[in-house]
Design an enzyme around this catalytic site. Structure first.
Site, mmCIF file in Angstrom:
data_model
loop_
_atom_site.group_PDB
_atom_site.id
_atom_site.type_symbol
_atom_site.label_atom_id
_atom_site.label_comp_id
_atom_site.label_asym_id
_atom_site.label_seq_id
_atom_site.Cartn_x
_atom_site.Cartn_y
_atom_site.Cartn_z
ATOM 1 N N ARG A 71 -2.655 -8.957 13.420
ATOM 2 C CA ARG A 71 -2.982 -8.003 12.353
ATOM 3 C C ARG A 71 -3.766 -8.683 11.236
ATOM 4 O O ARG A 71 -4.726 -8.125 10.706
ATOM 5 C CB ARG A 71 -1.689 -7.376 11.806
ATOM 6 C CG ARG A 71 -1.076 -6.395 12.793
ATOM 7 C CD ARG A 71 0.431 -6.302 12.621
ATOM 8 N NE ARG A 71 0.828 -5.558 11.437
ATOM 9 C CZ ARG A 71 2.022 -5.694 10.851
ATOM 10 N NH1 ARG A 71 2.913 -6.552 11.317
ATOM 11 N NH2 ARG A 71 2.315 -4.972 9.794
ATOM 12 N N ARG A 126 -10.357 0.906 8.586
ATOM 13 C CA ARG A 126 -10.038 -0.504 8.844
ATOM 14 C C ARG A 126 -11.167 -1.279 9.474
ATOM 15 O O ARG A 126 -11.016 -2.467 9.756
ATOM 16 C CB ARG A 126 -8.874 -0.586 9.818
ATOM 17 C CG ARG A 126 -7.601 -0.334 9.128
ATOM 18 C CD ARG A 126 -6.495 -0.957 9.920
ATOM 19 N NE ARG A 126 -5.303 -0.307 9.491
ATOM 20 C CZ ARG A 126 -4.151 -0.921 9.309
ATOM 21 N NH1 ARG A 126 -4.031 -2.190 9.595
ATOM 22 N NH2 ARG A 126 -3.136 -0.255 8.893
ATOM 23 N N ARG A 143 10.471 -3.580 11.893
ATOM 24 C CA ARG A 143 9.331 -2.938 12.561
ATOM 25 C C ARG A 143 8.951 -3.759 13.782
ATOM 26 O O ARG A 143 8.944 -4.988 13.723
ATOM 27 C CB ARG A 143 8.152 -2.871 11.589
ATOM 28 C CG ARG A 143 7.937 -1.489 11.020
ATOM 29 C CD ARG A 143 6.933 -1.510 9.909
ATOM 30 N NE ARG A 143 5.576 -1.849 10.353
ATOM 31 C CZ ARG A 143 4.491 -1.673 9.597
ATOM 32 N NH1 ARG A 143 4.610 -1.176 8.382
ATOM 33 N NH2 ARG A 143 3.299 -2.006 10.041
ATOM 34 N N LYS A 154 0.827 -1.217 0.000
ATOM 35 C CA LYS A 154 0.000 0.000 0.000
ATOM 36 C C LYS A 154 0.857 1.262 0.000
ATOM 37 O O LYS A 154 0.603 2.208 -0.736
ATOM 38 C CB LYS A 154 -0.897 0.046 1.248
ATOM 39 C CG LYS A 154 -2.014 -0.967 1.270
ATOM 40 C CD LYS A 154 -2.707 -0.943 2.624
ATOM 41 C CE LYS A 154 -1.697 -1.285 3.691
ATOM 42 N NZ LYS A 154 -2.112 -2.148 4.759
ATOM 43 N N ARG A 183 10.851 -8.296 6.152
ATOM 44 C CA ARG A 183 10.898 -6.860 5.850
ATOM 45 C C ARG A 183 11.862 -6.138 6.790
ATOM 46 O O ARG A 183 11.914 -6.409 7.978
ATOM 47 C CB ARG A 183 9.491 -6.279 6.018
ATOM 48 C CG ARG A 183 9.417 -4.763 5.928
ATOM 49 C CD ARG A 183 8.045 -4.278 5.561
ATOM 50 N NE ARG A 183 7.031 -4.507 6.591
ATOM 51 C CZ ARG A 183 5.744 -4.238 6.416
ATOM 52 N NH1 ARG A 183 5.314 -3.753 5.261
ATOM 53 N NH2 ARG A 183 4.879 -4.472 7.386
HETATM 54 P P1 ADP Z 1 -0.092 -2.657 8.435
HETATM 55 O O1 ADP Z 1 -1.090 -2.364 7.368
HETATM 56 O O2 ADP Z 1 1.114 -3.356 7.909
HETATM 57 O O3 ADP Z 1 -0.666 -3.365 9.632
HETATM 58 P P2 ADP Z 1 0.162 0.215 9.090
HETATM 59 O O4 ADP Z 1 1.463 0.902 8.981
HETATM 60 O O5 ADP Z 1 -0.923 0.622 8.177
HETATM 61 O O6 ADP Z 1 0.540 -1.320 8.981
HETATM 62 O O7 ADP Z 1 -0.384 0.355 10.586
HETATM 63 C C1 ADP Z 1 0.420 0.030 11.683
HETATM 64 C C2 ADP Z 1 -0.400 0.005 12.975
HETATM 65 O O8 ADP Z 1 -0.962 1.313 13.223
HETATM 66 C C3 ADP Z 1 -1.593 -0.937 12.994
HETATM 67 O O9 ADP Z 1 -1.248 -2.267 13.315
HETATM 68 C C4 ADP Z 1 -2.449 -0.281 14.083
HETATM 69 O O10 ADP Z 1 -1.960 -0.535 15.385
HETATM 70 C C5 ADP Z 1 -2.257 1.194 13.808
HETATM 71 N N1 ADP Z 1 -3.257 1.689 12.843
HETATM 72 C C6 ADP Z 1 -3.004 2.171 11.589
HETATM 73 N N2 ADP Z 1 -4.152 2.508 10.962
HETATM 74 C C7 ADP Z 1 -5.157 2.232 11.836
HETATM 75 C C8 ADP Z 1 -6.584 2.340 11.795
HETATM 76 N N3 ADP Z 1 -7.224 2.831 10.723
HETATM 77 N N4 ADP Z 1 -7.299 1.938 12.869
HETATM 78 C C9 ADP Z 1 -6.688 1.473 13.962
HETATM 79 N N5 ADP Z 1 -5.360 1.324 14.074
HETATM 80 C C10 ADP Z 1 -4.589 1.708 13.041
#
Ligand code: ADP
Ligand code: ZN
Length: 220
Positions: free
Chosen positions: A167, A89, A156, A14, A123
Site C-alpha cells: 500500500r 489514487r 483489518r 483521512k 490499529r
Molecule cells: P488505506 O488508505 O488505509 O489503504 P482505504 O480504506 O482507503 O485504506 O482502502 C482500502 C483498500 O480498498 C485499498 O488498499 C484498495 O485495495 C481499495 N481501494 C480503496 N480506494 C481505492 C481506489 N481509489 N483505487 C483502487 N483501490 C482502492
C-alpha cells in the site's frame, strides 16, 4: 455546495478528519475503502471480486472504482456537498474525476512512513461502529472491546507488514503524482497529520477558510 477531496498515506487519519468535517458541515462522507469493506463483509458479488485484492494491499481496478464513485455520486443525496476519501489514487482516476466534478479543495494529510507503520500495525477496528483504536495511544478501556458499542475489535485484513508495504509503495508511486496533478489547479492544502485529531481538524478548517468546529471536535 462544497466538494472536497482528502488524501494522505495509510493511517494518516483521512477517515477521522472526513467524518468530523462532514458531521459539522452536513457533507456526505464518501470512503471508497469503506464501500468495498461493506461489500466484503456482506458477501456481495462485488465483495467477492475485491476481497483478495484488498487483503494483499493492492489497488482495485480503475473501472470498478470509477463505477462505484460514479454511482455513489449520482445518488445526489449531497445537498450541501461531499468529502471523498481514498479517491483518486492514481492518474487515470484523477483524470476521470476532474472531467466530471469541480473540486473546491484538496486536503493532503502528511505523515512520515515510520509513523505510518507504527499507527497501522497497532490499529484495531470495531466492525460494528467503525471506530478506530490504536493500541499505543488510544487503546480501548477494556482490551479488545469497543468503548462505544462493546463490539469485539478486529485487525483489518490489510493491516499486516506485507500488505502495508504494498500500500505504501503504491501510495508513493501512484498517488503522490495525483497531488502534482491537482496542484496545477492550485487548491491543494498540505496539513501535518502528526498532532492530535482536533488540532488537525482546525488546521484543515483554516486552510479551507471555514469557521472553527461548531460542536468542538470531539474524537475518541
Ligand atoms: P488505506 O488508505 O488505509 O489503504 P482505504 O480504506 O482507503 O485504506 O482502502 C482500502 C483498500 O480498498 C485499498 O488498499 C484498495 O485495495 C481499495 N481501494 C480503496 N480506494 C481505492 C481506489 N481509489 N483505487 C483502487 N483501490 C482502492
Ligand atoms: Zn463499536
Amino acid at each position: 455546495m462544497r466538494k472536497y477531496v482528502i488524501m494522505g498515506v495509510q493511517g494518516s487519519g483521512k477517515g477521522t478528519q472526513s467524518q468530523l468535517l462532514a458531521a459539522d458541515l452536513d457533507l456526505v462522507h464518501i470512503s471508497v475503502g469503506d464501500i468495498f469493506r461493506w461489500n466484503v463483509q456482506n458477501h456481495t458479488k462485488m465483495g467477492a471480486m475485491v476481497r483478495r485484492i484488498m487483503a494483499a494491499g493492492e489497488l482495485v481496478g480503475d473501472d470498478l472504482v470509477e463505477s462505484v464513485v460514479r454511482e455513489r455520486l449520482t445518488q445526489h443525496d449531497w445537498n450541501f456537498g461531499f468529502i471523498i476519501d481514498g479517491f483518486p489514487r492514481n492518474r487515470p482516476q484523477a483524470e476521470f474525476f476532474l472531467e466530471s466534478y469541480d473540486i473546491n479543495g484538496v486536503i493532503v494529510l502528511d505523515l512520515p512512513d515510520s509513523e505510518v507503520r507504527r499507527r497501522v500495525l497497532n490499529r484495531r477496528v470495531c466492525p460494528g461502529c467503525g471506530i478506530n483504536y490504536n493500541l499505543i495511544d488510544s487503546s480501548p478501556k477494556v482490551p479488545g472491546q469497543c468503548d462505544s458499542c462493546g463490539g469485539e475489535l478486529v485487525t483489518r485484513e490489510d493491516d499486516t507488514e506485507g500488505a502495508l508495504a504494498v500500500r505504501l509503495r503504491d501510495y508513493h508511486e501512484k498517488t503522490n503524482p495525483v497531488i502534482e496533478l491537482f496542484r496545477r489547479k492550485e487548491y491543494v492544502f498540505m496539513v501535518d497529520a502528526r498532532p492530535a485529531p482536533e488540532v488537525i481538524q482546525e488546521q484543515i478548517r483554516n486552510c479551507l477558510g471555514l469557521p472553527p468546529c461548531k460542536h468542538g471536535a470531539e474524537v475518541a
